[in-house]
Design a protein around this motif. Structure first.
Motif, PDB file in Angstrom:
ATOM      1  N   LEU A  45       0.793  -1.228   0.000  1.00  0.00           N
ATOM      2  CA  LEU A  45       0.000   0.000   0.000  1.00  0.00           C
ATOM      3  C   LEU A  45       0.830   1.285   0.000  1.00  0.00           C
ATOM      4  CD1 LEU A  45      -3.124  -0.597   2.273  1.00  0.00           C
ATOM      5  CD2 LEU A  45      -3.114   0.177  -0.110  1.00  0.00           C
ATOM      6  N   PRO A  46       1.912   1.385   0.769  1.00  0.00           N
ATOM      7  CA  PRO A  46       2.670   2.650   0.749  1.00  0.00           C
ATOM      8  C   PRO A  46       3.128   3.055  -0.653  1.00  0.00           C
ATOM      9  CG  PRO A  46       3.340   1.325   2.617  1.00  0.00           C
ATOM     10  CD  PRO A  46       2.447   0.451   1.786  1.00  0.00           C
ATOM     11  N   ALA A  47       3.396   2.076  -1.525  1.00  0.00           N
ATOM     12  CA  ALA A  47       3.828   2.387  -2.885  1.00  0.00           C
ATOM     13  C   ALA A  47       2.644   2.618  -3.826  1.00  0.00           C
ATOM     14  CB  ALA A  47       4.702   1.256  -3.429  1.00  0.00           C
ATOM     15  N   LEU A  48       1.454   2.192  -3.426  1.00  0.00           N
ATOM     16  CA  LEU A  48       0.282   2.309  -4.292  1.00  0.00           C
ATOM     17  C   LEU A  48      -0.497   3.593  -4.045  1.00  0.00           C
ATOM     18  CD1 LEU A  48      -1.044  -1.372  -4.083  1.00  0.00           C
ATOM     19  CD2 LEU A  48       0.350  -0.325  -5.884  1.00  0.00           C
ATOM     20  N   LEU A  49      -0.226   4.248  -2.915  1.00  0.00           N
ATOM     21  CA  LEU A  49      -0.886   5.507  -2.591  1.00  0.00           C
ATOM     22  C   LEU A  49       0.112   6.653  -2.727  1.00  0.00           C
ATOM     23  CD1 LEU A  49      -2.953   4.315   0.514  1.00  0.00           C
ATOM     24  CD2 LEU A  49      -3.713   4.521  -1.872  1.00  0.00           C
ATOM     25  N   ARG A  50      -0.372   7.877  -2.556  1.00  0.00           N
ATOM     26  CA  ARG A  50       0.471   9.060  -2.738  1.00  0.00           C
ATOM     27  C   ARG A  50       0.609   9.823  -1.426  1.00  0.00           C
ATOM     28  NH1 ARG A  50      -2.901  10.192  -7.866  1.00  0.00           N
ATOM     29  NH2 ARG A  50      -4.007  11.739  -6.591  1.00  0.00           N
ATOM     30  N   ALA A  51       1.721  10.491  -1.250  1.00  0.00           N
ATOM     31  CA  ALA A  51       1.881  11.382  -0.094  1.00  0.00           C
ATOM     32  C   ALA A  51       0.749  12.401  -0.098  1.00  0.00           C
ATOM     33  CB  ALA A  51       3.234  12.082  -0.155  1.00  0.00           C
ATOM     34  N   GLY A  52       0.150  12.601   1.061  1.00  0.00           N
ATOM     35  CA  GLY A  52      -0.985  13.498   1.175  1.00  0.00           C
ATOM     36  C   GLY A  52      -2.321  12.784   1.178  1.00  0.00           C
ATOM     37  N   ASP A  53      -2.351  11.547   0.701  1.00  0.00           N
ATOM     38  CA  ASP A  53      -3.572  10.751   0.801  1.00  0.00           C
ATOM     39  C   ASP A  53      -3.863  10.454   2.268  1.00  0.00           C
ATOM     40  OD1 ASP A  53      -3.791  10.697  -1.934  1.00  0.00           O
ATOM     41  OD2 ASP A  53      -3.064   8.635  -2.163  1.00  0.00           O
ATOM     42  N   VAL A  54      -5.132  10.207   2.581  1.00  0.00           N
ATOM     43  CA  VAL A  54      -5.537   9.885   3.953  1.00  0.00           C
ATOM     44  C   VAL A  54      -6.391   8.627   3.937  1.00  0.00           C
ATOM     45  CG1 VAL A  54      -6.793  10.663   6.010  1.00  0.00           C
ATOM     46  CG2 VAL A  54      -5.488  12.308   4.640  1.00  0.00           C
ATOM     47  N   LEU A  55      -5.998   7.658   4.741  1.00  0.00           N
ATOM     48  CA  LEU A  55      -6.807   6.460   4.954  1.00  0.00           C
ATOM     49  C   LEU A  55      -7.748   6.715   6.119  1.00  0.00           C
ATOM     50  CD1 LEU A  55      -3.975   3.806   4.631  1.00  0.00           C
ATOM     51  CD2 LEU A  55      -5.868   4.108   3.029  1.00  0.00           C
ATOM     52  N   VAL A  56      -9.027   6.368   5.941  1.00  0.00           N
ATOM     53  CA  VAL A  56     -10.033   6.637   6.968  1.00  0.00           C
ATOM     54  C   VAL A  56     -10.537   5.296   7.516  1.00  0.00           C
ATOM     55  CG1 VAL A  56     -12.159   7.828   7.552  1.00  0.00           C
ATOM     56  CG2 VAL A  56     -10.698   8.718   5.712  1.00  0.00           C
ATOM     57  N   PHE A  57     -10.251   5.045   8.802  1.00  0.00           N
ATOM     58  CA  PHE A  57     -10.567   3.775   9.456  1.00  0.00           C
ATOM     59  C   PHE A  57     -11.785   3.914  10.361  1.00  0.00           C
ATOM     60  CE2 PHE A  57      -6.020   3.746   8.581  1.00  0.00           C
ATOM     61  CZ  PHE A  57      -5.813   2.476   8.057  1.00  0.00           C
ATOM     62  N   ASN A  58     -12.438   2.785  10.587  1.00  0.00           N
ATOM     63  CA  ASN A  58     -13.556   2.699  11.523  1.00  0.00           C
ATOM     64  C   ASN A  58     -13.023   2.102  12.830  1.00  0.00           C
ATOM     65  OD1 ASN A  58     -15.958   2.301  12.871  1.00  0.00           O
ATOM     66  ND2 ASN A  58     -16.899   1.015  11.305  1.00  0.00           N
TER      67      ASN A  58
END
Length: 344
Positions: A45-58
């Motif tokens: 995942l770290p390589a598949l997303l971009r800096a500044g993206d936010v993951l939102v967890f429950n």
């Protein structure tokens, strides 16, 4: 839309009965614009997303919400669905024909409840006797509420107390896990932070209605069960700021997505939220709050497969699921994951 449009054949050996170990070793199918597919692992995942993206967890926490008891000589099973008060829970009942309003159910270990207010969907209101917090009663008498497609093939055991709980679990009240977040580990979260990918949490207490099949022939005739959720004002502010700065909001799980979409206004701003949501997302829905979704592989004809088809397109998701089945991906709550990025 016709519900049968969302049907597909799944071999029974694709249903995962245990999670991957370690959790972030689960496989991950990236689905991009136009249905483009790429095979990865969750730890990528770290390589598949971009800096500044936010993951939102429950951050909801699963409670031992399945109970077995007796009303006289009759055996009664109860799956708690939604809290209705300090000592009252709405519950789906097994062997409901043997239960009437006013009956007392003995669940053992000093735990009992009185049934009342049967609703149109057959659920009863259970009011627990005594003065102890209901959470303590459930710890004594309850079992982890594994999904029917797992529980029908093996009994819940001690491992499930940990396996069916995410590392973010804090707010007690769910009767089903937000399973996309089961894949995350402290090591993966550290790698994501190092890559400049943010994280936020909200709370949606997942109800047992998530397991109910869609019995209607048309999506317009299906009624969703309400679930309680909350997004704090400060969380909403940070999410809006991240998006305004060019970051993408990636919901981790359909539960996070549904609450974010429930809280968003017509302009796409996420507002503070506290209350019930029964949002039902099908193709044609215009997404306002999220830019992507990390989610597991869902049941045919389910509201969740309808949701991912709304995000990516039905044809794209049919192709993705056919690829996942052919390549041996594991399905459902303990299975592998997909990363859905409609923008590419």
């Amino acid at each position: 839309m016709r519900v049968d449009l969302f049907d597909f054949a799944l071999p029974s050996d694709r249903i995962a009965l245990r999670p991957a170990s370690p959790r972030d070793a689960a496989r991950l199918l990236r689905v991009g614009a136009g249905g483009a597919l790429a095979d990865h692992e969750v730890r990528d995942l770290p390589a598949l997303l971009r800096a500044g993206d936010v993951l939102v967890f429950n951050d909801t926490r699963v409670i031992p919400a399945q109970l077995e008891g007796r009303r006289g000589e009759a055996r009664i099973g109860a799956t708690l669905h939604k809290r209705e008060g300090p000592r009252a829970w709405r519950a789906f009942i097994r062997n409901a024909k043997r239960l009437r309003e006013g009956d007392r159910i003995e669940f053992g270990a000093g735990v009992a409840a009185v049934a009342s207010e049967r609703s149109a969907d057959g659920a009863f209101l259970l009011t627990f006797a005594g003065e102890e917090p209901v959470e303590l009663l459930l710890e004594r008498a309850g079992r982890m509420p594994l999904p029917p497609y797992i529980a029908g093939r093996r009994e819940a055991d001690a491992r499930d107390r940990d396996d069916y709980q995410t590392m973010f679990a804090r707010e007690e009240g769910a009767v089903a896990a937000p399973t996309a977040a089961l894949h995350f580990t402290p090591a993966l979260m550290a790698a994501l932070a190092e890559a400049g990918i943010g994280r936020e949490t909200l709370t949606l207490h997942v109800g047992a209605g998530t397991f109910l099949p869609v019995k209607a022939e048309d999506t317009a005739d299906h009624v969703m069960h309400a679930e309680w959720g909350r997004i704090h004002p400060a969380t909403a502010d940070r999410l809006n700021a991240a998006r305004a700065a060019g970051g993408r909001l990636i919901a981790v799980g359909t539960t996070s997505l549904r609450l974010l979409e429930s809280a968003a206004d017509a302009a796409g701003l996420i507002r503070p939220f506290e209350g019930d949501t029964a949002i039902f997302i099908t193709p044609g829905y215009r997404f306002r709050a999220i830019d992507g979704l990390l989610t597991n592989f869902h049941l045919p004809r389910s509201t969740l497969f309808m949701l991912v088809s709304a995000l990516m397109g039905l044809e794209a998701m049919q192709g993705a699921y056919a690829h996942a089945i052919e390549q041996g991906y594991r399905f459902y709550s303990y299975g592998d994951a997909s990363l859905l990025l409609p923008g590419g």
